[in-house]
Design a protein around this motif. Structure first.
Motif, mmCIF file in Angstrom:
data_model
loop_
_atom_site.group_PDB
_atom_site.id
_atom_site.type_symbol
_atom_site.label_atom_id
_atom_site.label_comp_id
_atom_site.label_asym_id
_atom_site.label_seq_id
_atom_site.Cartn_x
_atom_site.Cartn_y
_atom_site.Cartn_z
ATOM 1 N N ASN A 105 11.277 92.395 -56.358
ATOM 2 C CA ASN A 105 11.495 93.459 -57.178
ATOM 3 C C ASN A 105 10.351 94.621 -56.950
ATOM 4 O O ASN A 105 9.352 94.286 -57.754
ATOM 5 N N ILE A 110 13.291 98.986 -59.117
ATOM 6 C CA ILE A 110 13.091 98.031 -60.217
ATOM 7 C C ILE A 110 13.735 98.525 -61.668
ATOM 8 O O ILE A 110 14.043 97.759 -62.504
ATOM 9 N N SER A 113 16.717 96.022 -62.326
ATOM 10 C CA SER A 113 16.411 94.606 -62.210
ATOM 11 C C SER A 113 16.614 94.229 -63.566
ATOM 12 O O SER A 113 15.825 94.819 -64.520
ATOM 13 N N THR A 115 15.378 91.343 -64.340
ATOM 14 C CA THR A 115 14.235 90.589 -64.565
ATOM 15 C C THR A 115 13.257 91.434 -65.007
ATOM 16 O O THR A 115 12.527 91.121 -66.098
ATOM 17 N N VAL A 116 12.947 92.700 -64.623
ATOM 18 C CA VAL A 116 12.121 93.501 -64.914
ATOM 19 C C VAL A 116 12.647 94.447 -66.315
ATOM 20 O O VAL A 116 12.004 94.583 -67.285
ATOM 21 N N ALA A 131 6.864 90.243 -65.150
ATOM 22 C CA ALA A 131 8.019 89.841 -64.177
ATOM 23 C C ALA A 131 7.535 89.247 -63.039
ATOM 24 O O ALA A 131 6.918 89.792 -62.546
ATOM 25 N N SER A 133 8.483 87.713 -59.089
ATOM 26 C CA SER A 133 9.584 87.603 -58.368
ATOM 27 C C SER A 133 9.115 87.007 -57.039
ATOM 28 O O SER A 133 8.057 87.135 -56.634
ATOM 29 N N VAL A 168 3.167 95.336 -69.475
ATOM 30 C CA VAL A 168 4.153 94.863 -68.645
ATOM 31 C C VAL A 168 3.219 94.923 -67.127
ATOM 32 O O VAL A 168 2.953 95.812 -66.887
ATOM 33 N N ASN A 170 4.185 93.702 -63.036
ATOM 34 C CA ASN A 170 5.425 93.305 -62.275
ATOM 35 C C ASN A 170 4.827 92.692 -61.101
ATOM 36 O O ASN A 170 4.079 93.264 -60.326
ATOM 37 N N ASN A 172 5.134 90.248 -57.570
ATOM 38 C CA ASN A 172 5.878 89.849 -56.394
ATOM 39 C C ASN A 172 4.945 89.046 -55.599
ATOM 40 O O ASN A 172 3.859 89.467 -55.205
ATOM 41 N N LEU A 235 3.389 98.497 -65.454
ATOM 42 C CA LEU A 235 4.586 99.294 -65.660
ATOM 43 C C LEU A 235 4.435 99.869 -66.888
ATOM 44 O O LEU A 235 3.965 99.293 -68.145
ATOM 45 N N SER A 237 6.854 101.491 -70.083
ATOM 46 C CA SER A 237 8.207 101.481 -70.554
ATOM 47 C C SER A 237 8.470 102.714 -70.861
ATOM 48 O O SER A 237 7.840 103.847 -70.216
#
Length: 246
Positions: A105, A110, A113, A115-116, A131, A133, A168, A170, A172, A235, A237
């Motif tokens: 993601n 994203i 997603s 997931t996100v 999150a 991935s 948050v 994210n 990977n 991230l 929101s």
């Protein structure tokens, strides 16, 4: 820390069980609540499968986790995160871990997603969220390296717990047995794999995944992941755009 483990690949995903085991091994108080069926690409949608707003919840058990409460929920992950914040699966979680997703993601995609989306929904309801991935690509091998993704995620658990509520991250992770330190990155404009809409003559269209064309922005999440690095991107929101001159 009270931790909710969810995903968008569904309750039977090996990545979900692996992430739950990792959180439990870290000493967190773990509850699992995930879609009863796959809910990929659902963003932060608040959709449930029941009528009149009623969403079915079934108790389940995950392999190797006999003492952890597990719920299969007939809803998208965003709704599961919202329900968890309002006490549907016990006390509201302080941490939400979403994944491990079967596929990267990265980039601005994203937005779509699940997931996100679960992580972002958790954040606006007061939890810290991660999150996770695994970059299996379009031609995944027979045995994705779920444990690698969880091991990398675990290096961020304590940092996440110490960050402000609403944070948050994210993450990977390359699909390989070992990977180097996590690199903090920004979002690419697009990822190595992109969604493609093929229009049909009858007015219908087909959605497929294709390898993206063009160069990836150096230093972006998509670029560094393609080079074999695990990447993490903080991230925001939903918030207002204070830079717009209206």
């Amino acid at each position: 820390m009270r931790a909710l483990i969810t995903n968008d690949d569904g309750i039977d995903s090996p990545g979900l069980a692996a992430l739950a085991r990792g959180a439990a091994d870290h000493g967190w108080n773990v509850v699992v609540a995930a879609p009863a069926a796959e809910a990929s690409g659902t963003s932060a949608g608040l959709t449930g499968a029941g009528g009149e707003g009623r969403v079915a919840v079934e108790r389940r058990e995950l392999p190797g986790l006999p003492d952890i409460p597990v719920f299969a929920v007939s809803a998208h992950p965003g709704l599961i995160a919202l329900a968890a914040a309002q006490g549907s699966f016990g006390d509201p979680p302080e941490i939400v871990l979403s994944g491990v997703n079967h596929g990267a993601n990265v980039g601005r995609a994203i937005l779509h997603s699940g997931t996100v989306g679960a992580a972002l929904t958790a954040s606006i309801n007061g939890a810290r969220a991660l999150a996770v991935s695994l970059d299996v690509g379009l031609d995944p091998g027979p045995r994705p390296h779920w444990d690698t993704a969880v091991s990398v995620a675990a290096t961020l658990f304590d940092k996440l717990a110490g960050l402000p509520a609403g944070t948050v991250l994210n993450l990977n992770v390359p699909d390989r047995a070992e990977t180097g330190p996590v690199k903090r990155t920004g979002l690419a404009e697009f990822g190595a794999v992109r969604s493609h809409v093929q229009n049909g003559e009858d007015g219908a269209f087909t959605l497929t995944a294709v390898t993206g064309e063009g160069e990836l922005l150096p230093g972006s999440d998509a670029h560094l992941l393609s080079q074999g690095h695990a990447t993490v991107t903080p991230l925001n929101s939903v918030s207002e755009d204070s830079t717009l001159d209206w």
